[in-house]
Write an enzyme that holds these catalytic residues in place. Sequence first.
Site, PDB file in Angstrom:
ATOM      1  N   THR A 144       2.566   3.423  -7.020  1.00 30.20           N
ATOM      2  CA  THR A 144       2.826   3.876  -5.666  1.00 30.20           C
ATOM      3  C   THR A 144       2.195   5.249  -5.529  1.00 30.20           C
ATOM      4  OG1 THR A 144       4.538   4.158  -3.958  1.00 30.20           O
ATOM      5  CG2 THR A 144       5.051   4.989  -6.161  1.00 30.20           C
TER       6      THR A 144
ATOM      7  N   ALA B  89      -1.825   2.599  -4.693  1.00 26.21           N
ATOM      8  CA  ALA B  89      -1.279   3.958  -4.718  1.00 26.21           C
ATOM      9  C   ALA B  89      -1.300   4.573  -3.320  1.00 26.21           C
ATOM     10  CB  ALA B  89      -2.063   4.793  -5.722  1.00 26.21           C
TER      11      ALA B  89
ATOM     12  N   VAL C  28       0.859  -1.178   0.000  1.00 27.46           N
ATOM     13  CA  VAL C  28       0.000   0.000   0.000  1.00 27.46           C
ATOM     14  C   VAL C  28       0.893   1.225   0.000  1.00 27.46           C
ATOM     15  CG1 VAL C  28      -1.822   1.269   1.191  1.00 27.46           C
ATOM     16  CG2 VAL C  28      -1.778  -1.234   1.294  1.00 27.46           C
ATOM     17  N   CYS C  29       0.609   2.170  -0.886  1.00 26.92           N
ATOM     18  CA  CYS C  29       1.314   3.445  -0.912  1.00 26.92           C
ATOM     19  C   CYS C  29       2.820   3.207  -1.093  1.00 26.92           C
ATOM     20  CB  CYS C  29       0.986   4.215   0.363  1.00 26.92           C
ATOM     21  SG  CYS C  29       1.427   5.966   0.329  1.00 26.92           S
ATOM     22  N   THR C  30       3.639   3.821  -0.255  1.00 26.39           N
ATOM     23  CA  THR C  30       5.091   3.714  -0.411  1.00 26.39           C
ATOM     24  C   THR C  30       5.642   2.377   0.067  1.00 26.39           C
ATOM     25  OG1 THR C  30       5.252   4.936   1.680  1.00 26.39           O
ATOM     26  CG2 THR C  30       5.579   6.187  -0.356  1.00 26.39           C
TER      27      THR C  30
END
Length: 321
Positions: free
Chosen positions: A126, A159, A106-108
């Site tokens: 990302t 993202a 998830v995300c970074t």
Amino acid sequence: MRRMVIVGYEESALLDIACPADVLDAANRYGATPAYEVTLVSLDGRPIRCQNALTLAAQDRLDRLRGPVDTLIVAGGTGHARAAADVRLTTHVRRVAATARRVASVCTGTSVLAAAGLLNGRRATTHWMWAAKLARQYPEISIDPAPLFVQDGNVHTAAGVTSGLDLTLSFVEADHGPSLAREVARALVTYLQRPGNQAQVSMFLAAPPPEHRQVADLAAYITGHPGGDLSTRALAERAGLSERQLTRLFQEHAGVPPGRFVRRARTEAASQLLATTDLPLTAVARRCGFTSAETLRQAFVELCGTPPSAYRRLHRRACIA
């Protein structure tokens, strides 16, 4: 039970952990069979101090975790760079991932998967703010900053932040069907699973940071005047630059050439009108600087993966739900 393991570390984002966990919990409450067993782990079992200063208790140690694992999910957060540089952490992420049916970030958290070598030769996404940097660090990975989430084989990357909710809803749908995913979305008072190829950010959020004043000013002008003359020539004249200088600066500070930035801004402006008005497509196109409804349709499909008419229907159903 389906064993779902979420990996946290110092300065993880709480939402990156909570969104997947709450989706899976809701799925269990609405009858997921087999049910999900969610385990939050840290490398050595120590509590996870999140980036918002709240602390979560880890339920297990990643370095001692043994399979089978259904899905391994790595959270993002401001501590992602240190986590990605921790060889012990990435080694054990790689080890557990080798036996998991699904691997996700998830995300970074994408940077942790990248450092573990799990994204080599794959397409991934990302958080849009970190996409360009990650692409430079790992040229062997095809980083796409636009979608909410991306699947390449059994590896899934989401993202920014709440897109982890959308990704986990897609897991529920794949595991148990769309009816359960719909019930979970309704219970969480969220959209009925935004498609993964929907653009992850609004352009007013995606405007480049004010590190380069001219680019930031032009980005603000573009998003505020989508129906105006936004040709590269006109923008260059406004900024007192050559077209070549303008293109170089946008590529460096916004990650895309000015023409593509304008196209995305106009598509975003159109999405707002589609969601909030009953204007016909020709009027929406005209107001947002497109030469025709067909040009709008092409841009919408390119950016959002769906035609504007379908976007309008989806948005209204999501609001009603």
